[in-house]
Design a protein around this motif. Structure first.
Motif: not given
Length: 345
Positions: A42-45, A48-51, A152-157
């Motif tokens: 769950a933590e990986a989800k 996700e996207g952490l550069e 924290l990585p947050v996608p545009a969607e």
């Protein structure tokens, strides 16, 4: 100085959030450092996207299959340093699968559950809040955590969805009522009472949570106890980790018990009213600003354990039936209204 580091922290969501500033400190002081993080599913989800970070996901529900998968993922690899950032017995045992020149763990005062067998160096003593203690791991590698940085990585969607879900500039109270530790949860009618105050001020109220039966029951009970439902949005079971982060980015305040969503919201810049009695807000409360979070941990220690909080080991939980009743509606309403005034809302 190390050029490859393995961070070992499987869970939970809030703690994983607190590890991110350690990652940022390492990257800031050692540009190009190779970071590998052994992390829960769950933590990986969530992250996700952490550069600049390679995730090796361990699925604890997979049993021995999960252990074998972790062994395969680590086979033939060796790191300059391991940061063993979890004290649980399972984590201590699994961390032995990581080969590293240096194995760094907690100081002796915090060590437990076989932690000493998993490490050969210890962080410097000191620090009380979880995030400050995590910062000692970065310091052990010569990378002081001179500032706390999440991003924290947050996608545009997710941001588009949040903008459509919470349009405009209406002040918004997110209510995330459930922890994975049920004894930390406040009563539904108390959440409803605070939500009612927010609604009366013209605020929007959003119920958040996962798809579990417990969270659905809690949400239904809060809805049933509300004086009116106009201005209430029920998102329990309808968002994702990334969408929740985007909601926090747009919301004004989050209300909830000590749980992952509290720390996720804090990391996104949302004000937080975290309810503490089972746990100490000074150790595990919203890091950026704890002014709005009632903390009845000391009272709980005296009432349920017969000891002062100062005599308890670091991280001791006071999880008894009724302990969260020490946090009163009047106190939380007072904190909410003070926070709203501070926001000018």
């Amino acid at each position: 100085m190390p050029s490859s580091v393995c961070l070992f922290r499987l869970s939970a969501l809030g703690d994983a959030t607190h590890v991110v500033p350690v990652v940022r400190a390492l990257q800031r002081h050692r540009p190009g450092i190779a970071l590998t993080w052994v992390i829960g599913k769950a933590e990986a989800k969530l992250l996700e996207g952490l550069e600049g970070v390679e995730f090796i996901v361990f699925d604890k529900k997979a049993g021995l299959g999960g252990v074998r998968a972790l062994r395969r993922a680590l086979a033939g690899r060796r790191f300059d340093a391991l940061l063993q950032m979890q004290l649980a017995l399972r984590a201590n045992l699994l961390s032995r699968l990581v080969r590293a020149e240096r194995r760094i763990g907690y100081d002796r005062a915090r060590s437990k559950e076989g932690h000493a067998l998993a490490i050969d160096e210890r962080i410097a003593p000191g620090g009380y809040h979880v995030l400050d203690v995590f910062g000692r791991f970065a310091e052990a590698l010569g990378c002081p955590m001179d500032r706390v940085e999440w991003r924290l990585p947050v996608p545009a969607e997710a941001r588009d969805w949040a903008a459509a879900t919470l349009p405009g500039e209406t002040p918004t109270l997110l209510v995330s009522p459930c922890s994975s530790h049920p004894l930390r949860n406040w009563r539904s009618e108390r959440y409803a009472a605070v939500a009612g105050v927010a609604l009366a001020r013209g605020w929007r109220v959003v119920l958040c949570g996962g798809p579990s039966a417990l969270e659905r029951r809690m949400g239904d009970a809060i809805l049933a106890a509300l004086p009116r439902r106009e201005g209430v949005i029920d998102l329990i079971g309808k968002d994702t980790f990334k969408r929740f982060l985007a909601l926090c980015e747009r919301a004004s305040v989050l209300l909830g018990p000590d749980s992952g969503p509290v720390h996720m919201a804090n990391a996104m810049g949302c004000r937080v009213i975290a309810l503490h009695a089972c746990t100490d807000a000074e150790r595990s409360g919203p890091y950026s600003d704890r002014r709005w979070s009632p903390n009845r941990y000391a009272e709980a220690a005296e009432r349920f354990l017969g000891r002062p909080a100062s005599a308890l080991p670091w991280g001791k939980r006071i999880e008894f039936e009724g302990v969260m009743d020490l946090v009163t509606v009047d106190e939380v309403v007072e904190r909410f209204e003070a926070c709203a005034r501070d926001l000018g809302a």
